[in-house]
Design a protein around this motif. Structure first.
Motif, PDB file in Angstrom:
ATOM      1  N   TYR A 401       0.826  -1.201   0.000  1.00  0.00           N
ATOM      2  CA  TYR A 401       0.000   0.000   0.000  1.00  0.00           C
ATOM      3  C   TYR A 401       0.868   1.263   0.000  1.00  0.00           C
ATOM      4  O   TYR A 401       0.539   2.255  -0.663  1.00  0.00           O
ATOM      5  CB  TYR A 401      -0.933  -0.001   1.212  1.00  0.00           C
ATOM      6  CG  TYR A 401      -2.032  -1.027   1.129  1.00  0.00           C
ATOM      7  CD1 TYR A 401      -3.100  -0.856   0.248  1.00  0.00           C
ATOM      8  CD2 TYR A 401      -2.023  -2.158   1.923  1.00  0.00           C
ATOM      9  CE1 TYR A 401      -4.117  -1.791   0.167  1.00  0.00           C
ATOM     10  CE2 TYR A 401      -3.038  -3.102   1.853  1.00  0.00           C
ATOM     11  CZ  TYR A 401      -4.080  -2.916   0.969  1.00  0.00           C
ATOM     12  OH  TYR A 401      -5.092  -3.845   0.889  1.00  0.00           O
ATOM     13  N   HIS A 402       1.980   1.222   0.728  1.00  0.00           N
ATOM     14  CA  HIS A 402       2.883   2.375   0.750  1.00  0.00           C
ATOM     15  C   HIS A 402       3.454   2.642  -0.636  1.00  0.00           C
ATOM     16  O   HIS A 402       3.485   3.796  -1.105  1.00  0.00           O
ATOM     17  CB  HIS A 402       4.008   2.123   1.759  1.00  0.00           C
ATOM     18  CG  HIS A 402       5.033   3.221   1.799  1.00  0.00           C
ATOM     19  ND1 HIS A 402       6.145   3.220   0.989  1.00  0.00           N
ATOM     20  CD2 HIS A 402       5.113   4.356   2.547  1.00  0.00           C
ATOM     21  CE1 HIS A 402       6.866   4.301   1.232  1.00  0.00           C
ATOM     22  NE2 HIS A 402       6.259   5.010   2.166  1.00  0.00           N
ATOM     23  N   GLY A 405       0.627   3.985  -2.947  1.00  0.00           N
ATOM     24  CA  GLY A 405       0.285   5.370  -2.629  1.00  0.00           C
ATOM     25  C   GLY A 405       1.377   6.346  -3.011  1.00  0.00           C
ATOM     26  O   GLY A 405       1.110   7.435  -3.545  1.00  0.00           O
ATOM     27  N   ASN A 406       2.619   5.988  -2.756  1.00  0.00           N
ATOM     28  CA  ASN A 406       3.751   6.860  -3.071  1.00  0.00           C
ATOM     29  C   ASN A 406       3.888   7.052  -4.580  1.00  0.00           C
ATOM     30  O   ASN A 406       4.295   8.122  -5.061  1.00  0.00           O
ATOM     31  CB  ASN A 406       5.037   6.266  -2.487  1.00  0.00           C
ATOM     32  CG  ASN A 406       5.972   7.320  -1.944  1.00  0.00           C
ATOM     33  OD1 ASN A 406       5.630   8.491  -1.836  1.00  0.00           O
ATOM     34  ND2 ASN A 406       7.178   6.900  -1.595  1.00  0.00           N
ATOM     35  N   TYR A 408       1.337   6.923  -6.885  1.00  0.00           N
ATOM     36  CA  TYR A 408       0.269   7.773  -7.417  1.00  0.00           C
ATOM     37  C   TYR A 408       0.304   9.186  -6.835  1.00  0.00           C
ATOM     38  O   TYR A 408       0.057  10.160  -7.561  1.00  0.00           O
ATOM     39  CB  TYR A 408      -1.091   7.130  -7.149  1.00  0.00           C
ATOM     40  CG  TYR A 408      -1.353   5.901  -7.992  1.00  0.00           C
ATOM     41  CD1 TYR A 408      -1.400   5.991  -9.383  1.00  0.00           C
ATOM     42  CD2 TYR A 408      -1.535   4.654  -7.407  1.00  0.00           C
ATOM     43  CE1 TYR A 408      -1.626   4.866 -10.161  1.00  0.00           C
ATOM     44  CE2 TYR A 408      -1.770   3.520  -8.176  1.00  0.00           C
ATOM     45  CZ  TYR A 408      -1.819   3.641  -9.552  1.00  0.00           C
ATOM     46  OH  TYR A 408      -2.035   2.524 -10.335  1.00  0.00           O
ATOM     47  N   LEU A 409       0.621   9.317  -5.561  1.00  0.00           N
ATOM     48  CA  LEU A 409       0.580  10.625  -4.919  1.00  0.00           C
ATOM     49  C   LEU A 409       1.815  11.462  -5.223  1.00  0.00           C
ATOM     50  O   LEU A 409       1.722  12.655  -5.523  1.00  0.00           O
ATOM     51  CB  LEU A 409       0.421  10.462  -3.402  1.00  0.00           C
ATOM     52  CG  LEU A 409       0.299  11.747  -2.578  1.00  0.00           C
ATOM     53  CD1 LEU A 409      -0.955  12.520  -2.978  1.00  0.00           C
ATOM     54  CD2 LEU A 409       0.273  11.409  -1.085  1.00  0.00           C
ATOM     55  N   ASN A 410       2.980  10.827  -5.158  1.00  0.00           N
ATOM     56  CA  ASN A 410       4.235  11.581  -5.259  1.00  0.00           C
ATOM     57  C   ASN A 410       5.062  11.255  -6.494  1.00  0.00           C
ATOM     58  O   ASN A 410       6.154  11.797  -6.662  1.00  0.00           O
ATOM     59  CB  ASN A 410       5.081  11.330  -4.003  1.00  0.00           C
ATOM     60  CG  ASN A 410       4.385  11.803  -2.739  1.00  0.00           C
ATOM     61  OD1 ASN A 410       3.815  12.899  -2.719  1.00  0.00           O
ATOM     62  ND2 ASN A 410       4.417  10.985  -1.692  1.00  0.00           N
ATOM     63  N   LYS A 412       6.670   8.623  -7.029  1.00  0.00           N
ATOM     64  CA  LYS A 412       7.876   7.916  -6.586  1.00  0.00           C
ATOM     65  C   LYS A 412       7.884   6.508  -7.155  1.00  0.00           C
ATOM     66  O   LYS A 412       6.957   5.716  -6.930  1.00  0.00           O
ATOM     67  CB  LYS A 412       7.894   7.858  -5.049  1.00  0.00           C
ATOM     68  CG  LYS A 412       9.076   7.132  -4.449  1.00  0.00           C
ATOM     69  CD  LYS A 412      10.356   7.921  -4.585  1.00  0.00           C
ATOM     70  CE  LYS A 412      11.487   7.256  -3.818  1.00  0.00           C
ATOM     71  NZ  LYS A 412      12.762   7.989  -3.981  1.00  0.00           N
TER      72      LYS A 412
END
Length: 420
Positions: A401-402, A405-406, A408-410, A412
């Motif tokens: 999940y990390h 999320g990283n 799509y969000l950042n 990364k």
């Protein structure tokens, strides 16, 4: 070569000759394409399912089942067509593993590291190494693994490959060596010094080499017959041509990690399917409806119906994500670069998140819906949850999940290693 066996296994294994004196029973059948691979997997699953609970309960090592599995040709389906294999897509590989895992979770996991080794060879092996080891796989020889080490709080590898005047040799100890017990070759992660720095490589070690000790000491409460115990190497000689690049394959974008992880997702999906079918069968045939439902059959209980609907949706979502991940991994294999491999890793991480949830949920809700009678020990229905809980610990889903999320969000990109 030494093979140590737990006392419970002595009587069973003594009836079998040592593995490396037992070359494959026959040349495996040829799988011609993806559809053929899936057809053969479904047939084998029907053959493996009836005794799965017995193998789990008595910890019967599945020698004959593995012989049949390999003889079917399925263990060579990822060998490229140019080398005589079927060269099936990643989605097909995942579906084959899921199909076998639904019948028997241990049997579904055993070839995972075999296919992992074939992918390492495809990415980093020389033409000569590929030709030699692909031929071995096509001939029916099995690759196990000796990758992980325990006893330390870091992930530093301490098993070393030393180059000396008397040749190359390996010293060290490994654990979680799934499939090594059944293998003809044990691909082993080793550290060797090159130009003053430590470099990690993968050494293919013959199982019958002097100094190799395989110990059947896996005693986890799930995946009981995967042979995931210890391997010790004491001055084990290896030929230079058996040593394949490994570290360098993660210093550039490759699909080794996504391929490894999609197979883990497939194992979990298979566990979920097996639990779901077991729950359906038990509720249809044996469960009683709850008194407040005011119905004659458990299958007419409205809350039970809704629960099965919820389980089915979770399972179908996991299947869809796994198929999608297979297509994206295939695209990355065809044109690997930073973005395509990152997208493959994220797609597989999404599938792993879904299959982890589905397998644990199905294994638990089986009992909630089937009722107390389902807990009787001779049924062995608890193996679905035990197997799922054990296998899903391979690497923590919270980090999937990390990474997702990283990404799509950042923006990364995920790390490149075999755990993602």
């Amino acid at each position: 070569m030494t093979i140590d066996l737990s006392p419970a296994q002595d009587a069973y294994v003594e009836s079998r000759p040592p593995l490396l004196q037992r070359k494959p029973l026959r040349v495996p059948d040829s799988i011609v394409d993806d559809a053929h691979a899936l057809e053969v997997a479904r047939r084998l699953a029907r053959e493996f399912a009836p005794d799965a609970a017995l193998r789990d309960r008595e910890r019967r090592l599945p020698w004959s089942e593995l012989d049949a599995f390999v003889a079917s040709g399925l263990w060579a389906i990822t060998v490229p067509r140019a080398h005589g294999g079927a060269g099936v897509g990643t989605g097909t590989l995942a579906e084959v593993i899921a199909t076998i895992s639904a019948a028997d979770g241990s049997l579904g996991q055993i070839p995972q590291n075999h296919f992992y080794a074939l992918e390492v060879l495809r990415v980093g092996g020389s033409a000569e190494q590929q030709r030699f080891f692909y031929d071995r796989a096509l001939a029916g020889e099995r690759f196990g693994n000796a990758l992980a080490e325990i006893g330390h709080k870091d992930f530093k590898r301490r098993t070393r490959l030393t180059r000396a005047r008397d040749g190359w040799h390996i010293d060290g100890r490994k654990f979680y060596c799934t499939g090594a017990l059944y293998a003809h070759w044990i691909p082993t992660l080793v550290v060797t010094e090159e130009e003053g720095a430590d470099v990690t490589r993968l050494a293919f070690v013959p199982r019958d080499a002097d100094g190799v000790t395989v110990t059947d000491d896996w005693d986890g409460f799930g995946q009981r017959v995967t042979g995931s115990g210890s391997v010790t190497f004491e001055h084990v000689h290896v030929e230079p041509e058996w040593v394949v690049p490994f570290q360098s394959s993660f210093e550039r974008p490759t699909t080794i990690g996504p391929v490894a992880q999609i197979m883990h997702a497939a194992i979990d999906l298979g566990q979920a399917r097996g639990a779901f079918v077991a729950a359906l069968d038990f509720v249809r045939e044996q469960s009683r409806p709850w008194i407040d439902a005011n119905v004659a059959r458990a299958t007419d209980d409205p809350l039970t119906i809704a629960q099965f609907g919820d389980m089915a949706v979770r399972l179908r979502a996991a299947e869809a994500l796994l198929r999608r991940a297979g297509r994206i991994v295939d695209a990355a294999q065809a044109a690997p670069d930073e973005q395509s491999v990152a997208q493959a890793s994220i797609a597989v991480a999404e599938a792993r998140a879904a299959t982890t949830t589905a397998s644990l949920d199905a294994g638990s809700r089986l009992f909630e819906l089937a009722g107390t009678a389902a807990t009787l020990d001779d049924l062995g229905l608890d193996r679905f949850w035990r197997n799922a809980r054990t296998h899903t610990l391979h690497d923590p889903v919270r980090w999937k999940y990390h990474a997702i999320g990283n990404f799509y969000l950042n923006g990364k990109l995920p790390p490149r290693h075999g755990a993602l």
